[in-house]
Design an enzyme around this catalytic site. Structure first.
Site, mmCIF file in Angstrom:
data_model
loop_
_atom_site.group_PDB
_atom_site.id
_atom_site.type_symbol
_atom_site.label_atom_id
_atom_site.label_comp_id
_atom_site.label_asym_id
_atom_site.label_seq_id
_atom_site.Cartn_x
_atom_site.Cartn_y
_atom_site.Cartn_z
ATOM 1 N NE ARG A 1 -3.686 2.136 2.573
ATOM 2 C CZ ARG A 1 -3.517 3.141 2.910
ATOM 3 N NH1 ARG A 1 -2.331 3.636 2.907
ATOM 4 N NH2 ARG A 1 -4.364 3.889 3.152
ATOM 5 C CE1 TYR B 1 -19.560 4.258 4.022
ATOM 6 C CE2 TYR B 1 -21.030 2.738 3.273
ATOM 7 C CZ TYR B 1 -20.104 3.208 4.260
ATOM 8 O OH TYR B 1 -19.357 2.407 5.265
HETATM 9 O O1 CP3 Z 1 -12.602 -8.304 1.974
HETATM 10 C C1 CP3 Z 1 -11.581 -8.046 1.321
HETATM 11 O O2 CP3 Z 1 -10.318 -8.229 1.781
HETATM 12 C C2 CP3 Z 1 -11.703 -7.553 -0.143
HETATM 13 C C3 CP3 Z 1 -11.600 -6.068 -0.306
HETATM 14 C C4 CP3 Z 1 -12.699 -5.232 0.343
HETATM 15 C C5 CP3 Z 1 -12.322 -3.984 0.932
HETATM 16 N N1 CP3 Z 1 -13.582 -3.390 1.117
HETATM 17 C C6 CP3 Z 1 -10.851 -3.414 1.064
HETATM 18 C C7 CP3 Z 1 -10.605 -2.284 1.752
HETATM 19 C C8 CP3 Z 1 -14.083 -5.345 0.459
HETATM 20 C C9 CP3 Z 1 -15.093 -6.367 0.074
HETATM 21 C C10 CP3 Z 1 -14.512 -4.071 1.000
HETATM 22 C C11 CP3 Z 1 -15.811 -4.129 1.228
HETATM 23 C C12 CP3 Z 1 -16.471 -2.669 1.851
HETATM 24 N N2 CP3 Z 1 -16.039 -1.262 1.665
HETATM 25 C C13 CP3 Z 1 -17.746 -2.425 2.488
HETATM 26 C C14 CP3 Z 1 -18.428 -3.535 2.996
HETATM 27 C C15 CP3 Z 1 -18.087 -4.587 4.032
HETATM 28 C C16 CP3 Z 1 -18.112 -3.897 5.272
HETATM 29 O O3 CP3 Z 1 -16.820 -4.082 5.671
HETATM 30 O O4 CP3 Z 1 -18.659 -3.735 5.937
HETATM 31 C C17 CP3 Z 1 -17.784 -1.050 3.047
HETATM 32 C C18 CP3 Z 1 -18.788 -0.388 4.046
HETATM 33 C C19 CP3 Z 1 -16.633 -0.520 2.308
HETATM 34 C C20 CP3 Z 1 -16.278 1.050 2.459
HETATM 35 C C21 CP3 Z 1 -15.062 1.408 2.900
HETATM 36 N N3 CP3 Z 1 -13.788 0.782 2.583
HETATM 37 C C22 CP3 Z 1 -14.727 1.990 4.379
HETATM 38 C C23 CP3 Z 1 -15.755 2.402 5.160
HETATM 39 C C24 CP3 Z 1 -13.246 2.027 4.516
HETATM 40 C C25 CP3 Z 1 -12.765 2.780 5.520
HETATM 41 C C26 CP3 Z 1 -12.343 1.713 6.402
HETATM 42 C C27 CP3 Z 1 -10.942 2.086 7.320
HETATM 43 O O5 CP3 Z 1 -10.785 1.599 8.395
HETATM 44 O O6 CP3 Z 1 -10.071 3.220 7.007
HETATM 45 C C28 CP3 Z 1 -12.621 1.365 3.371
HETATM 46 C C29 CP3 Z 1 -11.489 1.405 3.292
HETATM 47 C C30 CP3 Z 1 -10.902 -0.151 2.938
HETATM 48 N N4 CP3 Z 1 -11.418 -0.909 2.139
HETATM 49 C C31 CP3 Z 1 -9.593 -0.850 3.242
HETATM 50 C C32 CP3 Z 1 -9.618 -1.999 2.766
HETATM 51 C C33 CP3 Z 1 -8.286 -3.008 2.930
HETATM 52 C C34 CP3 Z 1 -8.640 -0.037 4.283
HETATM 53 C C35 CP3 Z 1 -7.916 0.878 3.339
HETATM 54 C C36 CP3 Z 1 -6.367 1.209 3.968
HETATM 55 O O7 CP3 Z 1 -5.489 0.503 3.328
HETATM 56 O O8 CP3 Z 1 -6.273 2.027 4.393
#
Ligand code: CP3
Length: 343
Positions: A38, A152
């Site tokens: 990342r 969202y």
């Molecule tokens: O499951 C997996 O590993 C596949 C990839 C995946 C991600 N997000 C990667 C990610 C999947 C399937 C998601 C789904 C997702 N994204 C959802 C639905 C599932 C759930 O968790 O309820 C939602 C609501 C999101 C929206 C989202 N994306 C949010 C709210 C955030 C912020 C979270 C945070 O802690 O910062 C993300 C970012 C995100 N998506 C990360 C990852 C690995 C973290 C990003 C980083 O590396 O900083």
């Protein structure tokens, strides 16, 4: 494509002696190798849109743990971006989007046919993965469910109670329904392209389904997921669909039939023994170890993993967490969970 992969067998309804296992957010910040890639990509969205690096982080947990499935590395919020919303991530806070609250905002969204201009790199990631994954590993594609994605798009960020989306639903029903419809149609095209590129299973994440009460749950969680599932099955017969109406509680019962999905993922808000009796009777179930065990570990992790495995032992089951693994999890606890499931 190997039809004997354990996850595909479970999704076809087979009861296996050892449940196949994968983990939501298995590529994520609890892994040092993820953090390194990342950093190389620069930021989260650059990682999502870089096919080589996105494939690399998808493969990392497969190499480290040998999970039975890999889930495409991407995000549910790429669909709003492909429809023309601005999207960015604030470190330590989460996603931010331009909001849609009026008919004018809605009219500025792009048509469904235009989404592939933005999403092309994601299909390339899927192609790389379908070449590079081990033969026994199933490739899962995914998208957010229309209600969750809409929450969202309307609020412009994550919300504790999805208030802005509920408000728009109450005050401007045509715009609200227009958004749900546009996301639904875009999601069908998006998942269909993922399948054409090599995804063997697709999962629909309705993370905020739990805030839909009464008829709203049926109308805005179940019906859009049913529409997407049917379209996917019409176009790609034999491709299994997993739905995840998180927080559905007792309404998890009946979701297989109501949506036509092959598998219902359950969160840890319901007891495994209850879900075995009321959900698994209709088909494959995925879940549902509380992700906090990945932080705390120890005997409680082992006991709870065994209890869940036993509870679901009489029917088709894919072992998973009840929700995504958190950044503060210990990678060794993930290994302990896998060893316990496979013991
Ligand atoms: O499951 C997996 O590993 C596949 C990839 C995946 C991600 N997000 C990667 C990610 C999947 C399937 C998601 C789904 C997702 N994204 C959802 C639905 C599932 C759930 O968790 O309820 C939602 C609501 C999101 C929206 C989202 N994306 C949010 C709210 C955030 C912020 C979270 C945070 O802690 O910062 C993300 C970012 C995100 N998506 C990360 C990852 C690995 C973290 C990003 C980083 O590396 O900083």
């Amino acid at each position: 494509m190997t039809q004997n992969k354990t996850i595909l067998r479970a999704l076809r309804g087979e009861t296996l002696p050892t449940p196949p296992i994968w983990m939501m957010r298995q590529a994520g910040r609890y892994l040092p190798e993820y953090k390194a890639t990342r950093a190389q990509a620069g930021d989260f969205l650059s990682l999502c849109y870089n096919p080589d690096l996105a494939a690399e982080v998808t493969l990392q947990p497969i190499r480290r743990y040998g999970f039975d499935a890999a889930i495409l590395f991407a995000d549910i919020l790429l669909i709003p971006q492909a429809l023309g919303a601005d999207l960015w991530f604030v470190t330590g806070e989460g996603p931010r989007l331009s909001t849609i609250t009026t008919a004018d905002d809605f009219d500025r969204l792009k048509p469904v046919d235009d989404i592939h201009d933005t999403l092309r790199p994601i299909y390339e990631t899927v192609q790389i993965l379908s070449r590079e994954l081990p033969d026994e590993t199933t490739l899962i594609g995914f998208a957010g469910a229309p209600w969750t994605v809409a929450t969202y798009m309307i609020a412009g960020q994550g919300t504790p109670d999805q208030g802005p989306a509920h408000l728009l639903k109450a005050e401007n029903r045509p715009v609200f329904e227009g958004i749900i419809h546009r996301i639904t149609e875009a999601t069908i095209e998006y998942l269909s392209m993922q399948i054409q590129a090599g995804a063997e299973v697709v999962k629909i994440f309705d993370s905020w389904a739990g805030s839909l009460a009464g008829d709203d749950f049926t109308e805005f969680s179940i019906h859009p997921m049913q529409r997407i599932t049917k379209a996917i099955k019409d176009r790609h017969p034999g491709t299994p669909v997993i739905v995840f109406p998180r927080g559905a509680d007792h309404k998890f019962a009946g979701v297989h039939q109501a949506t036509g999905a092959d598998c219902v993922a359950v969160d840890d808000g319901v007891d495994a023994a209850w879900a075995a009796e009321h959900v698994q009777t209709d088909g494959c179930v995925q879940g549902n170890l509380a992700s906090s065990h990945m932080v705390t570990g120890g005997q409680a992790l082992v006991d709870e993993t065994l209890r869940i495995r036993e509870s679901f032992a009489k029917g088709p089951h894919i072992f998973n967490l009840g929700h995504g693994i958190t950044p503060d999890a210990d990678p060794e606890n993930v290994q302990l969970m896998i060893d316990t499931v496979r013991s």
